[in-house]
Scaffold this active site. Sequence first.
Site, short mmCIF file in Angstrom:
data_model
loop_
_atom_site.label_atom_id
_atom_site.label_comp_id
_atom_site.label_asym_id
_atom_site.label_seq_id
_atom_site.Cartn_x
_atom_site.Cartn_y
_atom_site.Cartn_z
N ARG A 192 -7.69 2.30 -5.24
CA ARG A 192 -6.57 3.29 -4.62
C ARG A 192 -6.38 4.51 -5.44
O ARG A 192 -6.18 5.69 -4.72
CB ARG A 192 -5.58 2.44 -4.09
N LYS A 200 0.95 -1.15 -0.06
CA LYS A 200 0.15 0.09 -0.04
C LYS A 200 0.94 1.28 0.12
O LYS A 200 0.55 2.43 -0.78
CB LYS A 200 -0.82 -0.04 1.21
N GLY A 225 -2.25 -9.23 -3.35
CA GLY A 225 -3.67 -9.40 -3.07
C GLY A 225 -4.31 -10.03 -3.82
O GLY A 225 -3.81 -11.10 -4.50
N ASP A 247 -8.68 2.04 4.32
CA ASP A 247 -8.93 0.51 4.28
C ASP A 247 -9.62 0.39 3.11
O ASP A 247 -10.33 1.12 2.43
CB ASP A 247 -10.21 0.44 5.35
#
Length: 201
Positions: free
Chosen positions: A183, A13, A156, A68
């Site tokens: 994102r 991330k 992921g 999140d």
Amino acid sequence: MKTLFFATTNENKINEVKNILDMPNLNLVVPKNFNIKETGTTFKENSLLKAKALFAILNKNQNVFGEDSGLCIEALNLEPGIYSKRYDTYKLCKKLSTNEKNQLILDLMKNEKNRKAYFICNISYISKDRQILNFEGIIKGEIALSLNDDKNYGFGYDSIFLTKNNKKLSDLTLEEKNKISHRGIAFSKFKKFLLKSLFNN
């Protein structure tokens, strides 16, 4: 140079966010050993929990944000959803590798015709003066029929998520992914806000 604290320890991330924001005058600081239980029932609640926890650790004297994100699949009642990171322990009560988690999804989706899914990213920002703002991004697509065994990029669930262009997220370079991903969308909104507020003072 402006400083902004990111409530995460997820290296993938962090790399994506740095690439999206691409702000040389921003010092993005990540706390060491930051860990908080995600007890929220929504992505927004969890991103805010992270931001508030870090805000408190820093004596409520820094600009912080939490994030999140997760995968929601129509045929699985929007699971894995907020349990995306820990879907293995949530579903099977044991730890799985990334590929095994992806295979778990594919097994649950076996013979399922409705393969619609979406990724969502939610950001909660808390400023020094306690202003709280929220930013969100969504990318719609479908669950693939098989794993991308020769994936080059991503992490992921990227290797089982098909975009509208019929490409898996794991087939895209970081730059390509960040232009269309959940994102990328959320942090592009966040960047516009930062340029107007944090860098306008």
